[in-house]
Design a protein around this motif. Structure first.
Motif, short mmCIF file in Angstrom:
data_model
loop_
_atom_site.label_atom_id
_atom_site.label_comp_id
_atom_site.label_asym_id
_atom_site.label_seq_id
_atom_site.Cartn_x
_atom_site.Cartn_y
_atom_site.Cartn_z
N GLU A 160 71.29 -5.28 7.88
CA GLU A 160 70.18 -5.73 8.64
C GLU A 160 69.15 -6.62 7.17
OE1 GLU A 160 71.80 -6.63 12.75
OE2 GLU A 160 69.64 -6.02 12.22
N ARG A 161 68.69 -5.71 6.98
CA ARG A 161 67.06 -6.36 6.45
C ARG A 161 67.22 -6.59 4.44
NH1 ARG A 161 62.73 -5.30 10.05
NH2 ARG A 161 63.97 -5.75 12.11
N PRO A 162 66.46 -7.30 4.14
CA PRO A 162 66.77 -6.92 2.84
C PRO A 162 66.12 -5.05 2.60
CG PRO A 162 64.90 -8.66 4.28
CD PRO A 162 65.21 -7.62 5.00
N ALA A 163 66.55 -4.99 0.92
CA ALA A 163 66.87 -3.84 0.50
C ALA A 163 65.10 -3.37 -0.05
CB ALA A 163 67.27 -4.21 -0.59
N GLY A 164 64.70 -2.08 0.90
CA GLY A 164 63.49 -1.68 0.73
C GLY A 164 62.78 -2.26 1.93
N ALA A 165 62.93 -2.85 2.63
CA ALA A 165 62.15 -3.17 3.82
C ALA A 165 61.86 -1.82 5.00
CB ALA A 165 62.59 -4.97 4.76
N ASP A 166 60.59 -2.30 4.84
CA ASP A 166 59.79 -1.27 6.04
C ASP A 166 60.75 -1.67 8.14
OD1 ASP A 166 58.47 0.86 6.82
OD2 ASP A 166 56.85 -0.50 8.30
N ILE A 167 61.69 -0.66 8.11
CA ILE A 167 61.52 -1.09 9.34
C ILE A 167 60.88 0.07 10.36
CG2 ILE A 167 63.56 -0.75 11.60
CD1 ILE A 167 64.91 -1.22 9.07
N GLU A 172 72.31 5.30 14.67
CA GLU A 172 73.41 4.73 14.37
C GLU A 172 72.78 2.83 14.68
OE1 GLU A 172 76.05 5.11 17.43
OE2 GLU A 172 77.06 6.42 16.44
N ALA A 173 71.24 2.93 15.80
CA ALA A 173 70.16 1.81 15.95
C ALA A 173 69.70 1.40 13.90
CB ALA A 173 69.70 2.08 16.66
N ALA A 174 69.39 3.14 13.44
CA ALA A 174 68.53 2.39 12.05
C ALA A 174 69.14 1.70 10.68
CB ALA A 174 67.51 3.79 11.73
N VAL A 175 70.53 2.59 11.37
CA VAL A 175 71.59 2.39 10.76
C VAL A 175 72.31 0.77 10.47
CG1 VAL A 175 74.39 2.42 9.46
CG2 VAL A 175 72.33 4.47 10.46
N ALA A 176 72.24 0.25 11.65
CA ALA A 176 72.68 -1.04 11.70
C ALA A 176 71.22 -2.02 11.34
CB ALA A 176 72.84 -1.07 12.90
N MET A 177 70.22 -1.79 10.93
CA MET A 177 68.96 -2.43 11.07
C MET A 177 68.48 -2.35 9.48
SD MET A 177 66.35 -1.80 13.87
CE MET A 177 65.06 -3.36 13.40
N LEU A 178 68.76 -1.65 9.03
CA LEU A 178 68.85 -0.99 7.36
C LEU A 178 70.61 -2.36 6.94
CD1 LEU A 178 68.86 2.81 6.98
CD2 LEU A 178 67.58 1.19 6.38
N PRO A 216 75.90 -1.96 0.35
CA PRO A 216 74.31 -1.44 -0.91
C PRO A 216 72.94 -0.53 -0.68
CG PRO A 216 74.73 -4.21 0.01
CD PRO A 216 76.26 -3.07 0.14
N ARG A 217 72.78 -1.67 0.85
CA ARG A 217 71.39 -1.18 1.54
C ARG A 217 70.88 0.62 1.89
NH1 ARG A 217 72.38 -6.32 3.14
NH2 ARG A 217 71.01 -7.68 2.02
N LEU A 218 72.76 0.50 2.25
CA LEU A 218 72.77 1.80 2.79
C LEU A 218 72.74 3.11 1.77
CD1 LEU A 218 74.97 1.97 6.12
CD2 LEU A 218 72.90 1.66 6.04
N ASN A 219 73.82 2.74 0.53
CA ASN A 219 73.47 3.34 -0.67
C ASN A 219 72.19 3.66 -1.56
OD1 ASN A 219 74.45 5.18 -2.76
ND2 ASN A 219 74.60 2.50 -3.90
N GLU A 220 71.39 2.22 -0.78
CA GLU A 220 70.05 2.47 -1.43
C GLU A 220 69.06 3.54 -1.00
OE1 GLU A 220 66.48 -0.75 -2.58
OE2 GLU A 220 67.73 -0.95 -3.49
N PHE A 221 69.09 2.95 0.28
CA PHE A 221 68.40 4.44 1.05
C PHE A 221 68.72 5.68 1.04
CE2 PHE A 221 67.02 6.14 5.68
CZ PHE A 221 66.46 5.90 4.73
N ALA A 222 69.66 6.62 0.84
CA ALA A 222 70.68 6.81 0.94
C ALA A 222 69.48 7.76 -1.20
CB ALA A 222 71.76 7.45 0.57
N ARG A 223 69.19 7.08 -1.13
CA ARG A 223 68.99 7.26 -2.76
C ARG A 223 67.00 7.21 -3.13
NH1 ARG A 223 72.77 7.27 -6.52
NH2 ARG A 223 74.55 5.71 -5.93
N THR A 224 66.48 7.48 -1.42
CA THR A 224 65.13 6.84 -1.42
C THR A 224 64.27 8.58 -1.14
OG1 THR A 224 64.93 7.04 0.99
CG2 THR A 224 65.28 4.83 -1.05
#
Length: 246
Positions: A42-49, A34-40, A121-129
Protein backbone atom coordinates in the motif's frame (compact mmCIF):
# COMPACT_ATOMS: atom_id res chain seq x y z
CA UNK A 1 16.24 -15.18 15.54
CA UNK A 2 12.70 -15.58 16.75
CA UNK A 3 12.39 -16.21 20.47
CA UNK A 4 10.25 -19.22 19.61
CA UNK A 5 13.26 -21.05 18.20
CA UNK A 6 14.17 -24.18 20.10
CA UNK A 7 17.28 -23.88 22.29
CA UNK A 8 20.12 -26.26 21.37
CA UNK A 9 20.06 -27.90 24.80
CA UNK A 10 16.38 -28.86 24.46
CA UNK A 11 16.41 -32.46 23.32
CA UNK A 12 13.06 -33.73 24.57
CA UNK A 13 9.88 -33.56 22.50
CA UNK A 14 7.57 -30.66 23.40
CA UNK A 15 4.61 -31.38 25.62
CA UNK A 16 1.08 -30.80 24.41
CA UNK A 17 1.04 -27.41 26.11
CA UNK A 18 4.41 -26.42 24.63
CA UNK A 19 3.32 -27.55 21.16
CA UNK A 20 0.15 -25.46 21.41
CA UNK A 21 2.16 -22.45 22.58
CA UNK A 22 4.61 -22.90 19.71
CA UNK A 23 1.72 -23.06 17.25
CA UNK A 24 0.24 -19.94 18.85
CA UNK A 25 3.52 -18.08 18.33
CA UNK A 26 3.81 -19.26 14.73
CA UNK A 27 0.30 -17.99 14.06
CA UNK A 28 1.19 -14.63 15.57
CA UNK A 29 4.34 -14.42 13.49
CA UNK A 30 2.35 -15.18 10.34
CA UNK A 31 -0.18 -12.45 11.20
CA UNK A 32 2.65 -9.96 11.67
CA UNK A 33 4.38 -10.92 8.43
CA UNK A 34 1.17 -10.81 6.41
CA UNK A 35 0.30 -7.41 7.89
CA UNK A 36 3.74 -6.09 6.96
CA UNK A 37 3.42 -7.41 3.40
CA UNK A 38 -0.02 -5.81 3.00
CA UNK A 39 1.35 -2.46 4.17
CA UNK A 40 4.35 -2.70 1.85
CA UNK A 41 1.92 -3.12 -1.04
CA UNK A 42 0.00 0.00 0.00
CA UNK A 43 2.82 2.42 0.77
CA UNK A 44 5.08 4.24 -1.69
CA UNK A 45 8.25 2.36 -2.59
CA UNK A 46 10.92 2.78 0.05
CA UNK A 47 8.52 4.24 2.64
CA UNK A 48 9.31 3.45 6.26
CA UNK A 49 6.63 1.41 8.02
CA UNK A 50 6.92 1.71 11.83
CA UNK A 51 6.65 -1.47 13.87
CA UNK A 52 3.79 0.14 15.80
CA UNK A 53 1.73 0.37 12.60
CA UNK A 54 2.53 -3.21 11.63
CA UNK A 55 1.45 -4.39 15.06
CA UNK A 56 -1.79 -2.41 14.83
CA UNK A 57 -2.53 -3.86 11.39
CA UNK A 58 -1.96 -7.36 12.80
CA UNK A 59 -4.24 -6.63 15.74
CA UNK A 60 -1.41 -7.04 18.25
CA UNK A 61 0.52 -4.90 20.70
CA UNK A 62 3.91 -3.56 19.63
CA UNK A 63 5.49 -5.51 22.51
CA UNK A 64 4.19 -8.75 20.97
CA UNK A 65 6.09 -8.03 17.75
CA UNK A 66 9.32 -7.57 19.67
CA UNK A 67 8.71 -10.80 21.58
CA UNK A 68 8.35 -12.68 18.29
CA UNK A 69 11.25 -11.04 16.43
CA UNK A 70 14.69 -10.01 17.60
CA UNK A 71 14.52 -6.37 16.54
CA UNK A 72 13.66 -4.58 13.31
CA UNK A 73 16.46 -6.14 11.27
CA UNK A 74 15.23 -9.60 12.16
CA UNK A 75 11.65 -8.63 11.29
CA UNK A 76 12.70 -7.27 7.89
CA UNK A 77 14.70 -10.44 7.16
CA UNK A 78 11.72 -12.58 8.09
CA UNK A 79 9.43 -10.51 5.86
CA UNK A 80 11.77 -11.11 2.93
CA UNK A 81 11.99 -14.80 3.80
CA UNK A 82 8.19 -14.95 3.89
CA UNK A 83 8.02 -13.38 0.41
CA UNK A 84 10.58 -15.84 -0.95
CA UNK A 85 8.79 -18.84 0.59
CA UNK A 86 5.40 -17.78 -0.75
CA UNK A 87 6.67 -17.06 -4.25
CA UNK A 88 8.73 -20.27 -4.29
CA UNK A 89 5.54 -22.25 -3.72
CA UNK A 90 3.96 -20.52 -6.71
CA UNK A 91 6.94 -21.30 -8.93
CA UNK A 92 7.11 -24.91 -7.71
CA UNK A 93 3.49 -25.36 -8.80
CA UNK A 94 4.23 -23.91 -12.24
CA UNK A 95 7.28 -26.19 -12.60
CA UNK A 96 5.11 -29.29 -12.17
CA UNK A 97 6.40 -31.48 -15.00
CA UNK A 98 3.56 -33.99 -14.71
CA UNK A 99 1.34 -31.71 -16.78
CA UNK A 100 2.10 -29.72 -19.90
CA UNK A 101 4.78 -29.66 -22.56
CA UNK A 102 8.24 -28.18 -22.04
CA UNK A 103 7.03 -25.12 -23.91
CA UNK A 104 3.97 -24.76 -21.69
CA UNK A 105 5.97 -25.28 -18.49
CA UNK A 106 8.50 -22.63 -19.51
CA UNK A 107 5.81 -20.12 -20.49
CA UNK A 108 3.71 -20.51 -17.36
CA UNK A 109 6.73 -20.37 -15.04
CA UNK A 110 8.24 -17.29 -16.70
CA UNK A 111 4.81 -15.67 -16.81
CA UNK A 112 4.48 -16.16 -13.05
CA UNK A 113 7.74 -14.25 -12.54
CA UNK A 114 6.63 -11.47 -14.90
CA UNK A 115 3.27 -11.27 -13.13
CA UNK A 116 4.89 -10.97 -9.70
CA UNK A 117 7.33 -8.27 -10.82
CA UNK A 118 4.66 -6.15 -12.47
CA UNK A 119 1.75 -6.80 -10.09
CA UNK A 120 3.82 -6.49 -6.88
CA UNK A 121 6.57 -3.96 -7.66
CA UNK A 122 6.92 -2.77 -4.06
CA UNK A 123 7.38 -6.31 -2.77
CA UNK A 124 9.90 -6.99 -5.53
CA UNK A 125 11.84 -3.88 -4.56
CA UNK A 126 11.73 -4.68 -0.85
CA UNK A 127 13.03 -8.21 -1.53
CA UNK A 128 16.13 -6.62 -3.06
CA UNK A 129 16.91 -4.47 -0.01
CA UNK A 130 18.52 -7.19 2.08
CA UNK A 131 18.88 -10.86 2.97
CA UNK A 132 16.39 -13.39 4.29
CA UNK A 133 18.75 -14.21 7.16
CA UNK A 134 20.77 -11.67 9.10
CA UNK A 135 24.43 -11.75 8.16
CA UNK A 136 23.86 -13.32 4.74
CA UNK A 137 25.75 -11.66 1.91
CA UNK A 138 23.06 -11.97 -0.78
CA UNK A 139 19.66 -10.34 -1.01
CA UNK A 140 16.33 -12.16 -1.02
CA UNK A 141 15.99 -12.14 -4.81
CA UNK A 142 19.41 -13.77 -5.16
CA UNK A 143 18.35 -16.36 -2.57
CA UNK A 144 15.24 -17.08 -4.61
CA UNK A 145 17.30 -17.45 -7.79
CA UNK A 146 19.57 -19.97 -6.06
CA UNK A 147 16.60 -21.89 -4.68
CA UNK A 148 14.89 -22.12 -8.07
CA UNK A 149 18.16 -23.10 -9.77
CA UNK A 150 18.55 -25.97 -7.31
CA UNK A 151 14.93 -27.01 -7.82
CA UNK A 152 15.31 -26.99 -11.62
CA UNK A 153 18.55 -28.95 -11.36
CA UNK A 154 16.79 -31.57 -9.22
CA UNK A 155 14.02 -31.93 -11.80
CA UNK A 156 16.53 -32.32 -14.63
CA UNK A 157 18.50 -34.90 -12.65
CA UNK A 158 15.31 -36.86 -11.93
CA UNK A 159 14.36 -36.90 -15.61
CA UNK A 160 17.90 -37.89 -16.63
CA UNK A 161 17.78 -40.80 -14.20
CA UNK A 162 14.45 -41.98 -15.61
CA UNK A 163 15.68 -41.95 -19.19
CA UNK A 164 19.17 -43.16 -18.26
CA UNK A 165 21.30 -40.34 -19.68
CA UNK A 166 24.26 -38.38 -18.34
CA UNK A 167 22.95 -35.04 -17.05
CA UNK A 168 26.34 -33.32 -16.70
CA UNK A 169 25.61 -31.22 -19.81
CA UNK A 170 22.91 -29.48 -17.77
CA UNK A 171 25.11 -28.51 -14.81
CA UNK A 172 25.17 -24.80 -15.65
CA UNK A 173 21.81 -24.61 -17.41
CA UNK A 174 19.41 -23.90 -14.50
CA UNK A 175 21.36 -20.96 -13.06
CA UNK A 176 22.03 -19.57 -16.54
CA UNK A 177 18.34 -19.68 -17.47
CA UNK A 178 17.12 -18.35 -14.12
CA UNK A 179 19.63 -15.48 -14.24
CA UNK A 180 18.67 -14.63 -17.83
CA UNK A 181 14.96 -14.61 -17.03
CA UNK A 182 15.28 -12.55 -13.85
CA UNK A 183 17.69 -10.04 -15.34
CA UNK A 184 15.69 -9.53 -18.53
CA UNK A 185 12.37 -9.23 -16.72
CA UNK A 186 13.86 -6.77 -14.22
CA UNK A 187 15.05 -4.55 -17.07
CA UNK A 188 11.69 -4.89 -18.84
CA UNK A 189 9.62 -4.19 -15.71
CA UNK A 190 11.57 -1.03 -14.89
CA UNK A 191 11.57 0.32 -18.44
CA UNK A 192 9.17 3.31 -18.58
CA UNK A 193 8.51 2.64 -22.27
CA UNK A 194 8.97 -1.10 -22.95
CA UNK A 195 8.86 -2.13 -26.59
CA UNK A 196 7.21 -5.47 -25.80
CA UNK A 197 4.14 -6.27 -23.72
CA UNK A 198 4.03 -8.92 -21.02
CA UNK A 199 2.94 -11.80 -23.23
CA UNK A 200 5.62 -10.96 -25.80
CA UNK A 201 8.50 -10.76 -23.33
CA UNK A 202 7.36 -14.03 -21.73
CA UNK A 203 7.22 -15.75 -25.12
CA UNK A 204 10.66 -14.40 -26.03
CA UNK A 205 12.23 -15.65 -22.81
CA UNK A 206 10.51 -19.04 -23.04
CA UNK A 207 11.91 -19.48 -26.53
CA UNK A 208 15.43 -18.50 -25.43
CA UNK A 209 15.23 -20.81 -22.42
CA UNK A 210 14.19 -23.64 -24.72
CA UNK A 211 17.18 -23.01 -26.99
CA UNK A 212 19.50 -23.44 -24.00
CA UNK A 213 17.73 -26.58 -22.79
CA UNK A 214 17.56 -28.06 -26.27
CA UNK A 215 21.27 -27.48 -26.83
CA UNK A 216 22.15 -29.25 -23.58
CA UNK A 217 19.75 -32.11 -24.34
CA UNK A 218 21.20 -32.66 -27.81
CA UNK A 219 24.73 -32.71 -26.40
CA UNK A 220 23.50 -35.49 -24.09
CA UNK A 221 22.12 -37.37 -27.09
CA UNK A 222 18.45 -36.56 -26.46
CA UNK A 223 16.00 -34.85 -28.82
CA UNK A 224 12.74 -33.58 -27.37
CA UNK A 225 9.67 -32.09 -29.04
CA UNK A 226 8.96 -28.97 -26.93
CA UNK A 227 5.26 -29.06 -27.86
CA UNK A 228 4.67 -32.68 -26.76
CA UNK A 229 3.35 -33.56 -23.31
CA UNK A 230 6.50 -33.93 -21.22
CA UNK A 231 5.26 -36.88 -19.17
CA UNK A 232 4.60 -38.77 -22.40
CA UNK A 233 8.05 -37.86 -23.73
CA UNK A 234 9.68 -39.14 -20.54
CA UNK A 235 7.64 -42.34 -20.69
CA UNK A 236 8.68 -42.92 -24.30
CA UNK A 237 12.35 -42.24 -23.69
CA UNK A 238 12.42 -44.41 -20.59
CA UNK A 239 10.44 -47.21 -22.18
CA UNK A 240 7.84 -46.92 -19.42
CA UNK A 241 4.12 -47.32 -19.90
CA UNK A 242 1.54 -44.90 -18.61
CA UNK A 243 2.12 -41.57 -16.91
CA UNK A 244 5.47 -40.65 -15.42
CA UNK A 245 5.65 -38.46 -12.31
CA UNK A 246 8.88 -36.81 -11.23
Amino acid sequence: MSITAKRPEESRSPSGHEARWEQHNLERQTRILEAAVAMLEERPAGADIPVQEIAKRAGLAKSVVYRQFDGRDDLDCRIRAHLVDEFSRTLDAELDISTGSVEEILVRTIRAVADWMTDHPRLNEFARTGPTVRGADIDAVSSLKMRMSVRARELIASIATLIDVDDSAFDSVPFAVVTMVEGTLTQWATDPEPTRDRSQIVADLARLAWFVLDGAARSAGVTVDPTAELSAVIARLSGASGDVAV
